[in-house]
Design a protein around this motif. Structure first.
Motif, PDB file in Angstrom:
ATOM      1  N   GLY A  86       0.896  -1.348  -0.125  1.00  0.00           N
ATOM      2  CA  GLY A  86      -0.086  -0.048   0.045  1.00  0.00           C
ATOM      3  C   GLY A  86       0.880   1.075  -0.152  1.00  0.00           C
ATOM      4  O   GLY A  86       0.260   2.411   0.123  1.00  0.00           O
ATOM      5  N   ILE A  87       2.139   1.048  -0.169  1.00  0.00           N
ATOM      6  CA  ILE A  87       2.990   2.443   0.058  1.00  0.00           C
ATOM      7  C   ILE A  87       3.004   3.349  -1.278  1.00  0.00           C
ATOM      8  O   ILE A  87       2.821   4.421  -1.231  1.00  0.00           O
ATOM      9  CB  ILE A  87       4.398   1.777   0.122  1.00  0.00           C
ATOM     10  N   LEU A  92       0.797   8.032  -4.115  1.00  0.00           N
ATOM     11  CA  LEU A  92       0.023   8.546  -5.358  1.00  0.00           C
ATOM     12  C   LEU A  92      -1.024   9.592  -4.486  1.00  0.00           C
ATOM     13  O   LEU A  92      -1.386  10.714  -5.066  1.00  0.00           O
ATOM     14  CB  LEU A  92      -0.623   7.538  -5.846  1.00  0.00           C
ATOM     15  N   LYS A  93      -1.559   9.258  -3.548  1.00  0.00           N
ATOM     16  CA  LYS A  93      -2.652   9.792  -2.757  1.00  0.00           C
ATOM     17  C   LYS A  93      -2.002  11.518  -2.081  1.00  0.00           C
ATOM     18  O   LYS A  93      -2.531  12.370  -2.498  1.00  0.00           O
ATOM     19  CB  LYS A  93      -2.974   9.297  -1.406  1.00  0.00           C
ATOM     20  N   ALA A  94      -0.721  11.198  -1.880  1.00  0.00           N
ATOM     21  CA  ALA A  94       0.026  12.502  -1.415  1.00  0.00           C
ATOM     22  C   ALA A  94       0.239  13.454  -2.879  1.00  0.00           C
ATOM     23  O   ALA A  94      -0.073  14.557  -2.359  1.00  0.00           O
ATOM     24  CB  ALA A  94       1.432  12.203  -0.950  1.00  0.00           C
ATOM     25  N   LYS A 123      -5.827   1.495 -11.898  1.00  0.00           N
ATOM     26  CA  LYS A 123      -7.075   1.122 -12.258  1.00  0.00           C
ATOM     27  C   LYS A 123      -7.392   0.903 -10.886  1.00  0.00           C
ATOM     28  O   LYS A 123      -8.765   1.383 -10.262  1.00  0.00           O
ATOM     29  CB  LYS A 123      -7.360  -0.201 -13.076  1.00  0.00           C
ATOM     30  N   LYS A 124      -6.625   0.333 -10.243  1.00  0.00           N
ATOM     31  CA  LYS A 124      -7.342   0.299  -8.456  1.00  0.00           C
ATOM     32  C   LYS A 124      -7.330   1.512  -7.743  1.00  0.00           C
ATOM     33  O   LYS A 124      -8.332   1.485  -6.743  1.00  0.00           O
ATOM     34  CB  LYS A 124      -6.225  -0.658  -7.598  1.00  0.00           C
ATOM     35  N   ASN A 125      -6.584   2.538  -8.135  1.00  0.00           N
ATOM     36  CA  ASN A 125      -6.765   3.653  -7.534  1.00  0.00           C
ATOM     37  C   ASN A 125      -7.562   4.856  -8.251  1.00  0.00           C
ATOM     38  O   ASN A 125      -7.514   5.996  -8.273  1.00  0.00           O
ATOM     39  CB  ASN A 125      -5.371   4.298  -7.548  1.00  0.00           C
ATOM     40  N   LYS A 126      -8.416   4.020  -8.964  1.00  0.00           N
ATOM     41  CA  LYS A 126      -9.681   4.904  -9.837  1.00  0.00           C
ATOM     42  C   LYS A 126      -9.206   5.926 -11.063  1.00  0.00           C
ATOM     43  O   LYS A 126      -9.768   6.708 -11.205  1.00  0.00           O
ATOM     44  CB  LYS A 126     -10.476   5.829  -8.744  1.00  0.00           C
ATOM     45  N   TYR A 127      -8.123   5.457 -11.727  1.00  0.00           N
ATOM     46  CA  TYR A 127      -7.731   6.109 -12.797  1.00  0.00           C
ATOM     47  C   TYR A 127      -8.467   5.341 -13.716  1.00  0.00           C
ATOM     48  O   TYR A 127      -8.602   4.168 -14.088  1.00  0.00           O
ATOM     49  CB  TYR A 127      -6.234   6.012 -12.902  1.00  0.00           C
ATOM     50  N   THR A 128      -9.022   6.271 -14.793  1.00  0.00           N
ATOM     51  CA  THR A 128      -9.662   5.485 -16.062  1.00  0.00           C
ATOM     52  C   THR A 128      -8.851   5.782 -17.460  1.00  0.00           C
ATOM     53  O   THR A 128      -8.329   6.739 -17.349  1.00  0.00           O
ATOM     54  CB  THR A 128     -11.163   6.143 -16.115  1.00  0.00           C
ATOM     55  N   LYS A 147      -7.641  10.977 -13.643  1.00  0.00           N
ATOM     56  CA  LYS A 147      -8.353  10.716 -12.501  1.00  0.00           C
ATOM     57  C   LYS A 147      -8.726  12.273 -12.105  1.00  0.00           C
ATOM     58  O   LYS A 147      -8.006  12.896 -12.011  1.00  0.00           O
ATOM     59  CB  LYS A 147      -7.660  10.226 -11.455  1.00  0.00           C
ATOM     60  N   ILE A 148     -10.105  12.366 -12.078  1.00  0.00           N
ATOM     61  CA  ILE A 148     -10.656  13.492 -11.586  1.00  0.00           C
ATOM     62  C   ILE A 148     -10.424  14.046 -10.253  1.00  0.00           C
ATOM     63  O   ILE A 148     -10.940  12.863  -9.155  1.00  0.00           O
ATOM     64  CB  ILE A 148     -12.184  13.961 -12.181  1.00  0.00           C
TER      65      ILE A 148
END
Length: 151
Positions: A86-87, A92-94, A123-128, A147-148
């Motif tokens: 999950g690192i 990516l979230k940061a 894809k797992k992180n909701k990028y389309t 990703k919006i």
């Protein structure tokens, strides 16, 4: 203990991780490595995140302005020690949070069709998936995502 550090492309640990990334991509990209590599320079990236686990640099990523409302994700990499923990998602979230703070509304990126782990990760992180943009238009081995992050 995991620590995320905001920095820039002059960070020595970022440079070290990018060298590991480039070595990996040279193998997976094969003959196309030189084409892709020309778009992956790291000089003057102002928004870089480096992840440290017990003071060891293990993952990184960066963003750079793409358009008025979008940033492009660049140089995402996790060392073998960091994978499946999950690192990379935290890095990516940061970067997404940093882009939001800079008033961007979307993130775009390109990855290679052969980087199956990266495709699954985004894809797992909701990028389309989006049509290939810029220098990647017409490049069969490129996949582009978006990703919006702010409506």
């Amino acid at each position: 203990m995991l620590k995320l550090v905001k920095t820039n492309s002059e960070n020595k640990d970022f440079i070290l991780l990018v060298k590991q990334l480039d070595a990996y991509l040279k193998i997976t990209d094969g003959d196309e490595h030189d084409f892709y590599n020309q778009f992956n320079t790291t000089n003057s990236l102002k928004h870089v995140v480096v992840a440290y686990l017990n003071e060891e640099p293990i993952a990184c990523g960066a963003i750079k302005a793409f358009s008025k409302n979008k940033v492009e994700v660049k140089r995402m990499f996790s060392s073998k020690k960091a994978r499946n923990k999950g690192i990379a998602t935290k890095v990516l979230k940061a970067l997404e949070d940093w882009a939001l703070a800079l008033n961007y509304k979307a993130m775009v990126l390109e990855t290679g069709i052969r980087q199956t782990e990266a495709v699954a990760f985004y894809k797992k992180n909701k990028y389309t998936s989006i049509p290939n943009y810029g220098q990647y238009i017409g490049v069969e081995n490129s996949l582009c995502f978006q990703k919006i992050i702010k409506e």
